[in-house]
Design a protein around this motif. Structure first.
Motif, PDB file in Angstrom:
ATOM      1  N   VAL A 590       0.845  -1.207   0.000  1.00  0.00           N
ATOM      2  CA  VAL A 590       0.000   0.000   0.000  1.00  0.00           C
ATOM      3  C   VAL A 590       0.875   1.249   0.000  1.00  0.00           C
ATOM      4  CG1 VAL A 590      -1.646   1.315   1.397  1.00  0.00           C
ATOM      5  CG2 VAL A 590      -1.959  -1.132   1.075  1.00  0.00           C
ATOM      6  N   ILE A 591       1.926   1.238   0.825  1.00  0.00           N
ATOM      7  CA  ILE A 591       2.812   2.408   0.900  1.00  0.00           C
ATOM      8  C   ILE A 591       3.496   2.653  -0.454  1.00  0.00           C
ATOM      9  CG2 ILE A 591       4.890   3.332   2.003  1.00  0.00           C
ATOM     10  CD1 ILE A 591       2.422   3.334   3.763  1.00  0.00           C
ATOM     11  N   ARG A 592       3.944   1.547  -1.070  1.00  0.00           N
ATOM     12  CA  ARG A 592       4.604   1.718  -2.377  1.00  0.00           C
ATOM     13  C   ARG A 592       3.644   2.309  -3.395  1.00  0.00           C
ATOM     14  NH1 ARG A 592       6.843  -3.343  -1.143  1.00  0.00           N
ATOM     15  NH2 ARG A 592       5.292  -4.358  -2.495  1.00  0.00           N
ATOM     16  N   ASP A 593       2.387   1.835  -3.359  1.00  0.00           N
ATOM     17  CA  ASP A 593       1.397   2.364  -4.303  1.00  0.00           C
ATOM     18  C   ASP A 593       1.136   3.838  -4.065  1.00  0.00           C
ATOM     19  OD1 ASP A 593       1.245  -0.103  -5.424  1.00  0.00           O
ATOM     20  OD2 ASP A 593      -0.604  -0.720  -4.409  1.00  0.00           O
ATOM     21  N   LEU A 594       1.065   4.228  -2.774  1.00  0.00           N
ATOM     22  CA  LEU A 594       0.811   5.633  -2.450  1.00  0.00           C
ATOM     23  C   LEU A 594       1.959   6.527  -2.936  1.00  0.00           C
ATOM     24  CD1 LEU A 594      -0.705   5.302   1.135  1.00  0.00           C
ATOM     25  CD2 LEU A 594      -1.891   6.085  -0.910  1.00  0.00           C
ATOM     26  N   LYS A 596       4.014   5.870  -5.326  1.00  0.00           N
ATOM     27  CA  LYS A 596       3.983   5.880  -6.785  1.00  0.00           C
ATOM     28  C   LYS A 596       2.958   6.886  -7.293  1.00  0.00           C
ATOM     29  CE  LYS A 596       3.510   2.785 -10.729  1.00  0.00           C
ATOM     30  NZ  LYS A 596       3.215   1.397 -11.156  1.00  0.00           N
ATOM     31  N   MET A 597       1.804   6.908  -6.608  1.00  0.00           N
ATOM     32  CA  MET A 597       0.754   7.852  -7.008  1.00  0.00           C
ATOM     33  C   MET A 597       1.237   9.297  -6.833  1.00  0.00           C
ATOM     34  SD  MET A 597      -2.566   5.961  -5.338  1.00  0.00           S
ATOM     35  CE  MET A 597      -3.545   7.436  -5.529  1.00  0.00           C
ATOM     36  N   ARG A 598       1.923   9.531  -5.722  1.00  0.00           N
ATOM     37  CA  ARG A 598       2.403  10.902  -5.471  1.00  0.00           C
ATOM     38  C   ARG A 598       3.425  11.318  -6.530  1.00  0.00           C
ATOM     39  NH1 ARG A 598       5.933  12.212  -0.217  1.00  0.00           N
ATOM     40  NH2 ARG A 598       7.404  11.096  -1.537  1.00  0.00           N
ATOM     41  N   THR A 599       4.282  10.394  -6.901  1.00  0.00           N
ATOM     42  CA  THR A 599       5.326  10.720  -7.880  1.00  0.00           C
ATOM     43  C   THR A 599       4.735  10.921  -9.262  1.00  0.00           C
ATOM     44  OG1 THR A 599       6.903   9.413  -6.620  1.00  0.00           O
ATOM     45  CG2 THR A 599       7.494   9.957  -8.887  1.00  0.00           C
ATOM     46  N   GLU A 600       3.871  10.021  -9.634  1.00  0.00           N
ATOM     47  CA  GLU A 600       3.360  10.055 -11.001  1.00  0.00           C
ATOM     48  C   GLU A 600       2.282  11.128 -11.182  1.00  0.00           C
ATOM     49  OE1 GLU A 600       2.037   6.169 -11.883  1.00  0.00           O
ATOM     50  OE2 GLU A 600       4.056   5.338 -12.098  1.00  0.00           O
ATOM     51  N   LYS A 601       1.407  11.228 -10.190  1.00  0.00           N
ATOM     52  CA  LYS A 601       0.266  12.133 -10.349  1.00  0.00           C
ATOM     53  C   LYS A 601       0.425  13.420  -9.553  1.00  0.00           C
ATOM     54  CE  LYS A 601      -2.850   8.258 -11.205  1.00  0.00           C
ATOM     55  NZ  LYS A 601      -4.114   7.611 -10.806  1.00  0.00           N
ATOM     56  N   HIS A 602       1.602  13.557  -8.890  1.00  0.00           N
ATOM     57  CA  HIS A 602       1.866  14.749  -8.101  1.00  0.00           C
ATOM     58  C   HIS A 602       0.770  15.021  -7.100  1.00  0.00           C
ATOM     59  CE1 HIS A 602       5.149  15.620 -10.840  1.00  0.00           C
ATOM     60  NE2 HIS A 602       4.285  15.453 -11.869  1.00  0.00           N
ATOM     61  N   ALA A 603       0.279  13.896  -6.508  1.00  0.00           N
ATOM     62  CA  ALA A 603      -0.791  14.031  -5.502  1.00  0.00           C
ATOM     63  C   ALA A 603      -0.235  14.688  -4.267  1.00  0.00           C
ATOM     64  CB  ALA A 603      -1.364  12.669  -5.147  1.00  0.00           C
ATOM     65  N   GLU A 604      -1.081  15.430  -3.603  1.00  0.00           N
ATOM     66  CA  GLU A 604      -0.649  16.154  -2.422  1.00  0.00           C
ATOM     67  C   GLU A 604      -0.671  15.214  -1.201  1.00  0.00           C
ATOM     68  OE1 GLU A 604      -2.965  19.619  -1.992  1.00  0.00           O
ATOM     69  OE2 GLU A 604      -2.197  20.558  -3.808  1.00  0.00           O
ATOM     70  N   ILE A 605       0.246  14.288  -1.182  1.00  0.00           N
ATOM     71  CA  ILE A 605       0.358  13.336  -0.061  1.00  0.00           C
ATOM     72  C   ILE A 605       1.718  13.539   0.567  1.00  0.00           C
ATOM     73  CG2 ILE A 605       0.347  10.930   0.648  1.00  0.00           C
ATOM     74  CD1 ILE A 605      -1.302  10.349  -1.870  1.00  0.00           C
ATOM     75  N   LYS A 606       1.732  13.993   1.813  1.00  0.00           N
ATOM     76  CA  LYS A 606       2.977  14.299   2.489  1.00  0.00           C
ATOM     77  C   LYS A 606       3.584  13.059   3.129  1.00  0.00           C
ATOM     78  CE  LYS A 606       1.648  19.105   3.253  1.00  0.00           C
ATOM     79  NZ  LYS A 606       1.456  20.183   4.229  1.00  0.00           N
ATOM     80  N   GLU A 607       4.931  13.152   3.352  1.00  0.00           N
ATOM     81  CA  GLU A 607       5.672  11.988   3.870  1.00  0.00           C
ATOM     82  C   GLU A 607       5.201  11.577   5.249  1.00  0.00           C
ATOM     83  OE1 GLU A 607       8.218   8.863   3.627  1.00  0.00           O
ATOM     84  OE2 GLU A 607       7.833  10.366   2.058  1.00  0.00           O
ATOM     85  N   HIS A 608       4.930  12.571   6.132  1.00  0.00           N
ATOM     86  CA  HIS A 608       4.525  12.184   7.481  1.00  0.00           C
ATOM     87  C   HIS A 608       3.165  11.488   7.465  1.00  0.00           C
ATOM     88  CE1 HIS A 608       2.243  16.012   7.123  1.00  0.00           C
ATOM     89  NE2 HIS A 608       1.442  15.471   8.044  1.00  0.00           N
ATOM     90  N   GLU A 609       2.343  11.864   6.469  1.00  0.00           N
ATOM     91  CA  GLU A 609       1.050  11.168   6.372  1.00  0.00           C
ATOM     92  C   GLU A 609       1.256   9.718   5.952  1.00  0.00           C
ATOM     93  OE1 GLU A 609      -1.812  14.926   5.110  1.00  0.00           O
ATOM     94  OE2 GLU A 609      -0.874  13.716   3.552  1.00  0.00           O
ATOM     95  N   LEU A 610       2.234   9.498   5.100  1.00  0.00           N
ATOM     96  CA  LEU A 610       2.541   8.099   4.732  1.00  0.00           C
ATOM     97  C   LEU A 610       3.034   7.303   5.927  1.00  0.00           C
ATOM     98  CD1 LEU A 610       4.357   8.664   1.319  1.00  0.00           C
ATOM     99  CD2 LEU A 610       2.025   7.822   1.683  1.00  0.00           C
ATOM    100  N   ILE A 611       3.872   7.955   6.751  1.00  0.00           N
ATOM    101  CA  ILE A 611       4.403   7.256   7.942  1.00  0.00           C
ATOM    102  C   ILE A 611       3.273   6.908   8.899  1.00  0.00           C
ATOM    103  CG2 ILE A 611       5.874   7.524   9.982  1.00  0.00           C
ATOM    104  CD1 ILE A 611       7.715   9.261   8.218  1.00  0.00           C
ATOM    105  N   ASP A 612       2.345   7.865   9.081  1.00  0.00           N
ATOM    106  CA  ASP A 612       1.197   7.604   9.971  1.00  0.00           C
ATOM    107  C   ASP A 612       0.347   6.471   9.429  1.00  0.00           C
ATOM    108  OD1 ASP A 612       2.011   9.561  11.659  1.00  0.00           O
ATOM    109  OD2 ASP A 612       0.668  11.115  10.840  1.00  0.00           O
TER     110      ASP A 612
END
Length: 785
Positions: A590-594, A596-612
């Protein structure tokens, strides 16, 4: 050993039966020489070797002792330069082969962890003469014929023989097939006379064929003629046969000389095989008569359990227990004729002789016999017309001889002691003779009819009365030996059963003294009591066997349960671990997919949110509870202290901690038992409340710790109650929450008294019997207020 005892006890018949189990003449010869030994160490060794052979028979069923021959004479002849026959050489090869087979057989058994030290010592002496065996077998076949392969010359000569014989037969067969042969020959056949080929010619045509006449028929009408045309061929054949015989003689001489070279090795082989055949014959005989190895002693003790006479068929003989030499050294057996008294004497005497000869005895395991310097027996009617001796005189001659020889290490058997003379004098003599032999310390069993000897066992220390049982209902003896019960007269009961008038019987009773009647009644009561005791003893044995079997079954089931429990826990832990691993892998995905989405689609997903998000996923994974054994009810880890109540998980039992043994191990009191238990196998339950004024577990005025149980087994009732009173006071001073009082089961009187006292004690809150792991009804658990 006394020769007469061997004869009257029929030891020779035992040897005759034993001979039937030997595999060779070597073993049979040793059995014929068998006599009981009087050396204790030797008897122990003989019994041990028989027991080893019995173990082999039990495991393998049989032993490879076929093909063994007595080759001692052959060896001797070869050594002095004699030429052995082909048959004798075959026996030597066969014996060598048997020794190799036996050596390998025993060594393989020993490698299978079967303890066979004596048999191993025997076969270790065997030197395998494989080369000699193979040379003999290469030259001679099993039927004793010298083979063509014995030498190149012999093969060549036999080829010439066969070729010459074939030519001679062809010539003769052409003669008997000719046109004139039918009228000149008695029969159209080729036969042999004096090792030469001939044909049967009628008398009147004798001159037609010429040649040599070798034989004629009984009527003289037929002559067996060697025709002139084959005389030369027959002569050549005879020359070849002479050469063949000379070559055979040379081969046998050579093999005989090689045999002589191994004289000492062959003698050892013969001796070892003779010993092994003898030892295994003893074991086979023991198996046939269902015998067992007795324990031997040199202290005169005899304890035979369910002993049988070995010469009576198993389905007919009655087994008896015979004890002698421990609490008493003399037994006086009384009872009716044909009741089995003599058989009892012979059973003991013969079992003693068999044991001292290294034979197993027909009795149960655990039986014990002594090694005597001599066994003496005065059994049977030895009346001698030639010597003008009456029955009494012949017995007395034998008894005098026994009295001249007997000592403390003798076994003496008297049958109908003092019989054949005036009853009063005979009884007096019997008592005097028994006194003399008993005084010398010998082991004695005597049978008698005399009522005076019934009192003999009561008046003398070390003497026991015995009898053979008689069934009045069936009017027949049961052949059962009753130790400690004197025999009684059954004349009145038998007469009554046979229909004698009651008035006549009562009249007869009046002529018997009151003392005699009282004695008979006492003996009858003893017999009944003994029978009842034996029945109850047998029932108790049966119950004990059932209880032991149940105990073993429960233990087995318990072990299987814990094994299964541990296995299931391990399996569950493995499955849980797999689930956790899968959950973590899914989270990583799931983390890898998220990302990937941020990189490819420039989604506004911050790193600390991924860690949480990853942390939440980890928390969502199933938690493996490694152990809750050290956690209390509030979820906090508990530090164990002495006195804590815990549950021992491996036994599913409550217990109390006594003392720490190591960093992770405690001594735990479970009922009356104390055992070491690891912390991981315990679950904390509670801590008993401590009385502030008495924090120490030391009793005032004492310097020792009060035990948590009191053992009253073996105590008298009054003493036990005094100890209970004092112990309860000590336990209260030590602030124990509970204690155990061990009173056993027994009659229940002590248990009842203890519990009555505890019920009325002001400080006792509750009492109960122990659970299965605490001692059951043999223990009372006391809980204090």
């Amino acid at each position: 050993m006394h020769e007469r005892a061997l004869k009257v006890l029929e030891f020779t018949k035992i040897k005759e039966q034993l001979i039937g189990h030997a595999s060779s003449s070597l073993g049979r010869d040793k059995i014929k020489e068998l006599v009981p030994s009087t050396d204790f160490e030797e008897v122990v060794r003989l019994q041990a070797e028989t027991d080893e052979a019995s173990t082999v028979i039990r495991i393998k069923g049989n032993v490879p002792l076929s093909g063994v021959h007595d080759i001692r004479a052959h060896i001797k002849r070869s050594v002095i330069g004699g030429v052995l026959s082909a048959h004798e050489l075959v026996q030597i090869a066969s014996t060598i082969h048997a020794s190799r087979q036996m050596k390998r057989f025993i060594e393989e058994l020993a490698e299978e962890r079967t303890e066979l030290p004596i048999l191993m010592e025997q076969v270790a002496q065997i030197i395998p003469l494989t080369n000699l065996e193979h040379e003999i077998k290469h030259a001679i076949d099993e039927s004793g014929e010298v083979l063509d392969s014995a030498s190149d010359l012999l093969r060549s000569l036999r080829q010439q023989l066969r070729a010459n014989e074939s030519r001679i037969r062809e010539r003769l067969e052409s003669m008997i097939r000719s046109s004139n042969a039918a009228k000149m020959l008695s029969d159209a056949i080729v036969t042999i006379r004096n090792d030469r080929f001939v044909i049967p010619v009628k008398q009147e045509y004798r001159g037609h064929y010429g040649g040599i006449i070798h034989d004629q028929s009984s009527s003289g009408q037929t002559l067996f003629i060697e025709p002139q045309v084959i005389v030369q061929l027959n002569n050549q054949l005879q020359d070849i046969r002479v050469k063949e015989q000379l070559e055979i003689e040379r081969i046998l001489t050579e093999l005989s000389a090689k045999t002589a070279e191994f004289e000492s090795e062959l003698k050892v082989i013969v001796d070892v095989l003779a010993n092994l055949d003898f030892i295994f014959a003893k074991a086979k005989y023991g198996k046939k008569i269902k015998a067992s190895m007795p324990m031997m002693n040199d202290e005169g003790r005899i304890a035979l359990y369910k002993a049988r006479h070995p010469l009576i068929p198993i389905d007919e003989v009655v087994a008896n227990d015979i004890m002698l030499g421990k609490d008493y050294t003399t037994i006086v057996i009384t009872g009716p004729n044909t009741g089995g008294k003599t058989v009892t004497l012979k059973t003991l005497g013969l079992c003693s002789l068999m044991a001292q000869a290294g034979l197993q005895v027909p009795a149960q395991d655990g039986s014990e016999l002594a090694v005597f310097d001599a066994v003496y027996a005065d059994i049977g009617d030895e009346q001698s017309i030639e010597q003008s001796l009456s029955t009494f005189s012949s017995h007395m001659v034998n008894i005098v001889d026994i009295l001249n020889r007997v000592d403390f290490n003798s076994l003496v058997l008297f049958d109908e002691l003092g019989a054949g003379t005036d009853p009063q004098e005979g009884a007096a003599l019997a008592i005097s003779i028994l006194d003399e032999v008993h005084k010398r310390g010998a082991r004695v069993i005597a049978t008698t009819h005399y009522p005076e000897l019934k009192a003999y066992g009561y008046n003398r220390e070390g003497v026991l009365n015995a009898s053979v049982e008689f069934d009045v209902e069936s009017l027949s003896p049961t052949y059962k030996l009753l130790l400690g019960v004197p025999g009684r007269s059954n004349a009145f009961e038998i007469s009554k059963r046979l229909g004698l008038n009651e008035r006549v019987i009562e009249s007869a009773r009046s002529h018997v003294s009151e003392d005699t009647n009282q004695i008979d009644k006492m003996i009858a009561s003893l017999e009944a009591s003994k029978r009842q005791a034996e029945r109850e003893q047998q029932e108790a044995r049966d119950f004990l066997k059932q209880a032991e079997k149940l105990h073993r079954d429960l233990q087995k089931q318990m072990m299987e349960f814990y094994d299964q429990k541990d296995s299931m826990l391990e399996k569950a832990a493995e499955q849980a671990s797999d689930i956790v691993d899968e959950a973590k892998q899914e989270a990583e995905k799931v983390i890898r997919d998220l990302r990937k989405m941020r990189t490819e689609k420039h989604a506004e997903i911050k790193e600390h949110e991924l860690i949480d998000a990853k942390k939440r996923l980890e928390q969502a994974a199933p938690e493996i509870k490694k152990s809750s054994k050290l956690i209390n009810k509030q979820g906090k880890k508990h530090t164990f202290m002495p006195g804590d109540e815990v549950k021992v998980l491996t036994f599913d039992q409550r217990g109390t901690l006594v003392d720490r043994v190591s960093d992770n191990e405690w001594q735990v009191q479970i009922g009356i038992l104390k055992m070491k238990v690891k912390e991981k196998d315990m679950e904390y339950l509670s801590t008993p409340k401590q009385v502030e004024t008495k924090p120490m577990a030391i009793v005032q005025g004492r310097d020792t710790l009060v035990k948590m149980e009191l053992d009253l087994r073996g105590e008298r009732y009054e003493d036990a109650l005094m100890k209970v009173e004092k112990y309860i006071d000590d336990a209260l001073l030590s602030n124990y929450p509970r204690v155990s009082i061990i009173h056993g089961k027994g009659t229940g009187a002590l248990r009842q008294g203890v519990q009555e006292y505890l019920k009325n004690h002001r400080s006792v809150k509750k009492i109960r019997f122990g659970e299965a792991g605490e001692g059951g009804t043999g223990v009372t658990i006391v809980e204090f207020k």
